[in-house]
Enzyme design. Sequence first.
Site, PDB file in Angstrom:
ATOM      1  N   ASP A 223      -9.502  -9.952   8.723  1.00  0.00           N
ATOM      2  CA  ASP A 223      -8.952  -8.609   8.469  1.00  0.00           C
ATOM      3  C   ASP A 223      -9.939  -7.478   8.758  1.00  0.00           C
ATOM      4  O   ASP A 223      -9.530  -6.420   9.202  1.00  0.00           O
ATOM      5  CB  ASP A 223      -8.485  -8.520   7.008  1.00  0.00           C
ATOM      6  CG  ASP A 223      -7.600  -7.301   6.737  1.00  0.00           C
ATOM      7  OD1 ASP A 223      -6.726  -6.987   7.562  1.00  0.00           O
ATOM      8  OD2 ASP A 223      -7.806  -6.647   5.694  1.00  0.00           O
TER       9      ASP A 223
ATOM     10  N   LYS B 237      -9.682  -2.417   1.382  1.00  0.00           N
ATOM     11  CA  LYS B 237      -9.352  -1.277   2.243  1.00  0.00           C
ATOM     12  C   LYS B 237     -10.153  -0.031   1.849  1.00  0.00           C
ATOM     13  O   LYS B 237     -10.623   0.713   2.700  1.00  0.00           O
ATOM     14  CB  LYS B 237      -7.857  -0.972   2.163  1.00  0.00           C
ATOM     15  CG  LYS B 237      -6.970  -2.143   2.534  1.00  0.00           C
ATOM     16  CD  LYS B 237      -7.245  -2.618   3.920  1.00  0.00           C
ATOM     17  CE  LYS B 237      -6.299  -3.741   4.310  1.00  0.00           C
ATOM     18  NZ  LYS B 237      -6.561  -4.231   5.665  1.00  0.00           N
TER      19      LYS B 237
ATOM     20  N   ARG C  34       0.842  -1.196   0.000  1.00  0.00           N
ATOM     21  CA  ARG C  34       0.000   0.000   0.000  1.00  0.00           C
ATOM     22  C   ARG C  34       0.878   1.247   0.000  1.00  0.00           C
ATOM     23  O   ARG C  34       1.997   1.241   0.508  1.00  0.00           O
ATOM     24  CB  ARG C  34      -0.898   0.011   1.238  1.00  0.00           C
ATOM     25  CG  ARG C  34      -2.084  -0.938   1.126  1.00  0.00           C
ATOM     26  CD  ARG C  34      -2.975  -0.865   2.341  1.00  0.00           C
ATOM     27  NE  ARG C  34      -2.337  -1.410   3.518  1.00  0.00           N
ATOM     28  CZ  ARG C  34      -1.758  -0.696   4.468  1.00  0.00           C
ATOM     29  NH1 ARG C  34      -1.750   0.622   4.397  1.00  0.00           N
ATOM     30  NH2 ARG C  34      -1.196  -1.278   5.498  1.00  0.00           N
TER      31      ARG C  34
ATOM     32  N   TYR D 149      -1.450  -3.468  -6.801  1.00  0.00           N
ATOM     33  CA  TYR D 149      -1.299  -4.123  -5.499  1.00  0.00           C
ATOM     34  C   TYR D 149      -2.646  -4.233  -4.773  1.00  0.00           C
ATOM     35  O   TYR D 149      -3.419  -3.261  -4.759  1.00  0.00           O
ATOM     36  CB  TYR D 149      -0.286  -3.366  -4.616  1.00  0.00           C
ATOM     37  CG  TYR D 149      -0.274  -3.954  -3.222  1.00  0.00           C
ATOM     38  CD1 TYR D 149       0.298  -5.207  -2.999  1.00  0.00           C
ATOM     39  CD2 TYR D 149      -0.916  -3.328  -2.166  1.00  0.00           C
ATOM     40  CE1 TYR D 149       0.250  -5.795  -1.750  1.00  0.00           C
ATOM     41  CE2 TYR D 149      -0.962  -3.904  -0.912  1.00  0.00           C
ATOM     42  CZ  TYR D 149      -0.380  -5.135  -0.711  1.00  0.00           C
ATOM     43  OH  TYR D 149      -0.445  -5.723   0.523  1.00  0.00           O
TER      44      TYR D 149
HETATM   45  C1  OXD Z   1      -3.206  -4.680   5.125  1.00  0.00           C
HETATM   46  C2  OXD Z   1      -3.833  -5.830   4.445  1.00  0.00           C
HETATM   47  O1  OXD Z   1      -2.297  -4.070   4.561  1.00  0.00           O
HETATM   48  O2  OXD Z   1      -4.719  -6.449   5.065  1.00  0.00           O
HETATM   49  O3  OXD Z   1      -3.624  -4.370   6.255  1.00  0.00           O
HETATM   50  O4  OXD Z   1      -3.496  -6.137   3.289  1.00  0.00           O
HETATM   51 MN    MN Z   2      -5.311  -5.495   6.897  1.00  0.00          MN
END
Ligand code: OXD
Ligand code: MN
Length: 579
Positions: free
Chosen positions: A275, A206, A69, A197
């Site tokens: 997550d 996200k 990221r 990515y």
């Molecule tokens: C992060 C992911 O970067 O879950 O938090 O990919």
């Molecule tokens: Mn994450």
Amino acid sequence: MTTSNESLQAWVDEIAALTKPDRIHWCDGSDDEYQDLIDHMLDIGDLIRLNENFENCYLHRSDPSDVARVEHLTFVCSRDEDDAGPNNHWMAPDEARAKMNGLFTGCMKGRTMYVIPYCMGPIDSPYSRCGVEITDSAYVAANMKLMTRMGDAALARIEKDDKFVRGLHSIGELDPDRRFIMHFPEELEIQSFGSGYGGNALLGKKCHALRIASWQARQEGWLAEHMLIVEIESPEGEKHYLAAAFPSACGKTNLAMLIPPESHAGWKVRTIGDDIAWLHLDANGQLRAINPEAGYFGVVPGTNEQTNRNANQMIQSDTIFTNVAVTATNEPWWEDKTTGTPAIDWKGNPYAAENGPAAHPNSRFTVSAQQNPTWSPLADDPAGVPISAIIFGGRRRELAPLVYQAKDWAHGVLVGAGVASETTAAATGKVGIVRRDPMAMKPFCGYNFADYWGHWLGFSNRSEKLPQMFHVNWFRRDQSGRFLWPGFGDNLRVLRWIIDRCENRVDAVETPIGYLPRAEDIDVEGLQMEANDMATLLSVDAAKWREEMNSIGEYLEEFGERVPQKLLQEHRKVLDSLG
Ligand code: OXD
Ligand code: MN
């Protein structure tokens, strides 16, 4: 294909006119379609088929400049800059749109434009929300199939709800100087250019499920959080659901799939999510969680039979690997893998130790959650699961004890706001620097943290049955750098104390920072720990904590007058009691 939803059709037409793709493909989410995407990527060299022992497994090598990221290129473009807050990079919406329009103009010439309707959460859950991602990347389309409920069923829900998040993505030329990830929360819109990515390109994750959803959640009275959700069943059959927020690459996937240690026969651990959690109060004031995702995009290095047998098993088939190394027989390989040796590194060059790790430290697997041997069918339950405890944590060599409990909800919000952690390879930038990462949401909160803390605090006016809150630290080390706690499966020992506290079954030691376990209340049967390790893990150094609280105070000050008074009072209370 087309849709009966006029606004979706009009938007797709508008984007096609702007980006000029050669073809438009509406994703139906079928297995045949997934196979076609894979075959196409094999043809053009975007994927490499792995050894037949890894059935239907593929390797994608990304551009070496595009492996994580990019927080410095990620913007929240709210109309008012203060709504984005000091925790976000902000750009005025008009400026951002003009910049992005320039980049997107004609960018899909010669390419296929994929239209991907997806649903975050079970299709029939009132807590779920839908989106449509338009992308020119077959890799994104295939990953979205694994990570979300994507295709016809999602489109049907969109046509019924007539509300969806619009996500526009192009890999562009993968040029870091022409790379931006923009969020327009008021318009429920995302625009991402120049990166393939996961966190930048799989817009359901996200961008939608955290940044846009956190904004939406504040308006609608719920929470969109960077949390795993795990189900723990005792040998007596008592079940608890815990939600835990740790920064990226701090072991959420491992905790969500924890394997009980040998001394814990009869304990069962099942995964709801690894997550992201969306948390809603139900009509009875119970906080319930759904996992908006349907797959895992996990960090590969470190995964093996000892650290995470479940993850290791689930990535033996039907997995897309990104940026791992391969052996001479074309098996995927990564650091801490216990079999094989690397022949070709993640960049596709012959492996040489002096060039650094064979697999990129942020190399990833993408896999459907259903392949997890401990996947819980409740992950598909439209009602979600009732949460007993919320756990915050970070990667801290020093200071933070193994576990402590917040005194009440408001104190718990302060504990969450004060989370700090060593940075990891999940984002570009230096690794190992301690930075504040409130609620593990620093890179993901789509609005001003001060308002976010106020939103969290407000839950105590809405329910008397809120979960207990805790903080854990699996990463404490001694002077020589040795980890004091074994971590992984043994973390169940700490989760048991947390559950016992939720059930009022065990006493605790009251300290200025919260309630800590008495040493005898953490079950260490079968553990080889050195004599003083538990005492160190459960100690609170008042002088160091005063420094920590002062640093948290300075951090809160950065948010100025918007910081809720209640949070400042909680902070003052802890500081005063440290003496
Ligand atoms: C992060 C992911 O970067 O879950 O938090 O990919
Ligand atoms: Mn994450």
